[in-house]
Design an enzyme around this catalytic site. Structure first.
Site, PDB file in Angstrom:
ATOM      1  N   ARG A 104       0.933  -1.105  -0.147  1.00 29.24           N
ATOM      2  CA  ARG A 104      -0.100   0.039  -0.201  1.00 29.24           C
ATOM      3  C   ARG A 104       0.945   1.312  -0.050  1.00 29.24           C
ATOM      4  O   ARG A 104       1.723   1.480   0.826  1.00 29.24           O
ATOM      5  CB  ARG A 104      -0.951   0.059   1.187  1.00 29.24           C
ATOM      6  CG  ARG A 104      -1.697   1.283   1.468  1.00 29.24           C
ATOM      7  CD  ARG A 104      -2.861   1.181   2.368  1.00 29.24           C
ATOM      8  NE  ARG A 104      -3.953   0.585   1.745  1.00 29.24           N
ATOM      9  CZ  ARG A 104      -5.168   0.741   2.163  1.00 29.24           C
ATOM     10  NH1 ARG A 104      -5.459   1.611   3.285  1.00 29.24           N
ATOM     11  NH2 ARG A 104      -6.115   0.125   1.555  1.00 29.24           N
ATOM     12  N   HIS A 131      -7.285   0.894  -6.702  1.00 30.50           N
ATOM     13  CA  HIS A 131      -7.471  -0.072  -5.649  1.00 30.50           C
ATOM     14  C   HIS A 131      -8.065  -1.404  -6.074  1.00 30.50           C
ATOM     15  O   HIS A 131      -9.259  -1.578  -5.802  1.00 30.50           O
ATOM     16  CB  HIS A 131      -8.416   0.804  -4.409  1.00 30.50           C
ATOM     17  CG  HIS A 131      -8.190   0.215  -2.980  1.00 30.50           C
ATOM     18  ND1 HIS A 131      -7.466  -0.752  -2.864  1.00 30.50           N
ATOM     19  CD2 HIS A 131      -9.037   0.460  -1.905  1.00 30.50           C
ATOM     20  CE1 HIS A 131      -7.737  -1.426  -1.568  1.00 30.50           C
ATOM     21  NE2 HIS A 131      -8.759  -0.273  -0.966  1.00 30.50           N
ATOM     22  N   GLN A 134      -9.951  -3.848  -3.768  1.00 31.17           N
ATOM     23  CA  GLN A 134     -11.457  -3.329  -3.107  1.00 31.17           C
ATOM     24  C   GLN A 134     -12.442  -3.874  -4.384  1.00 31.17           C
ATOM     25  O   GLN A 134     -13.722  -4.110  -4.230  1.00 31.17           O
ATOM     26  CB  GLN A 134     -11.496  -1.808  -3.006  1.00 31.17           C
ATOM     27  CG  GLN A 134     -12.685  -1.236  -2.450  1.00 31.17           C
ATOM     28  CD  GLN A 134     -13.224  -1.759  -1.039  1.00 31.17           C
ATOM     29  OE1 GLN A 134     -12.363  -1.666  -0.133  1.00 31.17           O
ATOM     30  NE2 GLN A 134     -14.143  -2.432  -1.046  1.00 31.17           N
ATOM     31  N   ASP A 219     -16.944   7.512  -2.015  1.00 27.61           N
ATOM     32  CA  ASP A 219     -15.511   7.002  -1.126  1.00 27.61           C
ATOM     33  C   ASP A 219     -15.402   8.344  -0.536  1.00 27.61           C
ATOM     34  O   ASP A 219     -16.181   9.411  -0.736  1.00 27.61           O
ATOM     35  CB  ASP A 219     -14.485   6.836  -1.968  1.00 27.61           C
ATOM     36  CG  ASP A 219     -13.048   6.680  -1.415  1.00 27.61           C
ATOM     37  OD1 ASP A 219     -13.224   6.417  -0.323  1.00 27.61           O
ATOM     38  OD2 ASP A 219     -12.210   6.412  -2.278  1.00 27.61           O
ATOM     39  N   CYS A 259     -16.427   1.959  -0.052  1.00 31.94           N
ATOM     40  CA  CYS A 259     -15.442   0.907   0.420  1.00 31.94           C
ATOM     41  C   CYS A 259     -14.818   1.362   1.997  1.00 31.94           C
ATOM     42  O   CYS A 259     -13.960   0.160   2.344  1.00 31.94           O
ATOM     43  CB  CYS A 259     -13.981   1.410  -0.498  1.00 31.94           C
ATOM     44  SG  CYS A 259     -13.406   2.664  -0.356  1.00 31.94           S
ATOM     45  N   ARG A 287     -13.799  -8.408   1.114  1.00 31.97           N
ATOM     46  CA  ARG A 287     -12.297  -8.185   1.340  1.00 31.97           C
ATOM     47  C   ARG A 287     -11.454  -9.547   1.511  1.00 31.97           C
ATOM     48  O   ARG A 287     -10.664  -9.906   1.062  1.00 31.97           O
ATOM     49  CB  ARG A 287     -11.697  -6.998   2.197  1.00 31.97           C
ATOM     50  CG  ARG A 287     -12.312  -5.692   1.778  1.00 31.97           C
ATOM     51  CD  ARG A 287     -11.804  -5.446   0.246  1.00 31.97           C
ATOM     52  NE  ARG A 287     -10.324  -5.212   0.132  1.00 31.97           N
ATOM     53  CZ  ARG A 287      -9.472  -4.473   0.615  1.00 31.97           C
ATOM     54  NH1 ARG A 287      -9.977  -3.308   1.187  1.00 31.97           N
ATOM     55  NH2 ARG A 287      -8.336  -4.265   0.574  1.00 31.97           N
TER      56      ARG A 287
HETATM   57  N1  NVA Z   1      -9.798   6.824  -1.678  1.00 33.94           N
HETATM   58  C1  NVA Z   1      -9.507   6.420  -0.264  1.00 33.94           C
HETATM   59  C2  NVA Z   1      -9.583   5.142  -0.364  1.00 33.94           C
HETATM   60  C3  NVA Z   1      -9.393   4.364   1.148  1.00 33.94           C
HETATM   61  C4  NVA Z   1      -9.462   2.821   1.247  1.00 33.94           C
HETATM   62  C5  NVA Z   1      -8.163   6.747   0.007  1.00 33.94           C
HETATM   63  O1  NVA Z   1      -7.032   6.645  -0.959  1.00 33.94           O
HETATM   64  O2  NVA Z   1      -7.649   7.218   0.950  1.00 33.94           O
HETATM   65  N1   CP Z   2     -11.171   0.021   1.962  1.00 34.72           N
HETATM   66  C1   CP Z   2     -10.046   0.026   2.546  1.00 34.72           C
HETATM   67  O1   CP Z   2      -9.182  -0.509   1.817  1.00 34.72           O
HETATM   68  O2   CP Z   2      -9.798   0.079   3.805  1.00 34.72           O
HETATM   69  P1   CP Z   2      -8.528   0.173   4.818  1.00 34.72           P
HETATM   70  O3   CP Z   2      -7.856   1.561   4.545  1.00 34.72           O
HETATM   71  O4   CP Z   2      -9.023   0.221   6.189  1.00 34.72           O
HETATM   72  O5   CP Z   2      -7.675  -1.064   4.433  1.00 34.72           O
END
Ligand code: NVA
Ligand code: CP
Length: 306
Positions: A104, A131, A134, A219, A259, A287
């Site tokens: 990540r 992502h 997801q 989101d 998500c 997930r």
């Molecule tokens: N768009 C959000 C998704 C989190 C799962 C982010 O990148 O923070």
């Molecule tokens: N939706 C998602 O990826 O959640 P987290 O940021 O908690 O991993």
């Protein structure tokens, strides 16, 4: 055979993606029936996190344990990666010790650079661009509740960022229509819009965008890494809150997904996750199942669902 990675929905064929989704549904049932499936004994997943996470970390870690393997959490703060060891050197070393690596990160190029030097599969656990994990869970959730998503209308309300980009890729791979409702200046990058082609349209009015939709999803307005823009985004996105009245304009059997994490009172109303049309908790649970199917597919090529 060269190493397969999952950095984007486009790394798999539509048939492979459908196979992973089907296997996720199967693995969920087996777990609910208390059947142990441990094809990944002695296998180890490394998980590099440069951003926070609850669902992604837990689902990968629990998933590996349930499949008979182990997962190791690597915070960029505590590894040499965080002190500037080059990504490709880290990839060479880590991939000699691990069976797969989940990352990540911020820049998507970190993933592609790592994957280019990795001997083992690399999985995108979220980047600024995409992502895809997801989306596996979202596609599984839609399939469980409504069957095939092919030809359906999906409405994305919110920022044209990583989740939205992955929805565009999913629209191409799963063959559905995607309407994107975002403020001017917050559209997905042109390359994603071009990829979506005729399947994807920009609709500025949220009421028009959700009209007749079979799936509405959103989101956070401020993603990780954009914290300095939060106040400005709150103002710009204010008209795009998804609430029960907006969902009433969608198809009668519409599903709502998020998500998570959610900001109640911002991108969704306080009560939306409690609405019967919301499947956000199933989506979060999936997930686990979808990624177990992904791990099995990538780490155990012999056991790939066709
Ligand atoms: N768009 C959000 C998704 C989190 C799962 C982010 O990148 O923070
Ligand atoms: N939706 C998602 O990826 O959640 P987290 O940021 O908690 O991993």
């Amino acid at each position: 055979m060269s190493t397969r990675h999952f950095l984007s929905m486009l790394d798999f064929t539509p048939e492979e993606l459908s196979g992973v989704v089907r296997r996720g549904i199967e693995l969920k049932k087996l777990r609910n029936d208390n059947v142990l499936i441990e094809p990944l004994k002695q296998r180890v997943l490394g998980m590099i996190f440069e951003k926070s996470s609850t669902r992604t970390r837990l689902s990968f870690e629990a998933g590996m344990i349930q499949l008979g393997g182990q997962a190791i959490f690597l915070s960029s703060r505590d590894t040499q990666l965080g002190r500037g060891e080059p990504t490709d050197d880290s990839a060479r070393v880590m991939s000699r010790m691990l069976d797969a690596v989940m990352i990540r990160t911020f820049a998507h190029s970190t993933l592609t650079e790592f994957a280019a030097c990795s001997r083992v599969p690399v999985i995108n656990g979220l980047s600024d661009d995409l992502h895809p994990c997801q989306l596996l869970a979202d596609m599984q959730t839609f399939a469980e509740h409504r069957g095939s998503i092919k030809g359906k209308t999906v409405t994305w309300v919110g920022d044209g960022h990583n989740m939205c980009n992955s929805y565009i890729e999913a629209a191409v791979q799963f063959d559905f229509n995607l309407r994107i409702c975002c403020p001017k200046g917050y559209e997905p990058p042109a390359r994603f819009l071009q990829l979506g082609g005729e399947r994807v349209s920009l609709v500025r009015d949220p009421r028009e965008a959700v009209a007749g939709a079979h799936l509405v999803t959103t989101d956070v307005w401020t993603s990780m890494g954009q914290e300095e823009e939060a106040a400005q985004r709150l103002e710009l996105f204010a008209a795009l809150q998804v609430n029960r009245a907006l969902l009433d304009l969608a198809a009668k059997d519409v599903l709502f997904m998020h998500c998570l994490p959610a900001h109640r009172g911002e991108e969704i109303s306080q009560d939306l996750l409690d609405d019967p049309r919301s499947v956000a908790w199933d989506q979060a649970e999936n997930r686990l199942h979808a990624q177990k199917a992904l791990l099995e597919f990538l780490i155990q090529p012999g056991a790939r669902p066709a």
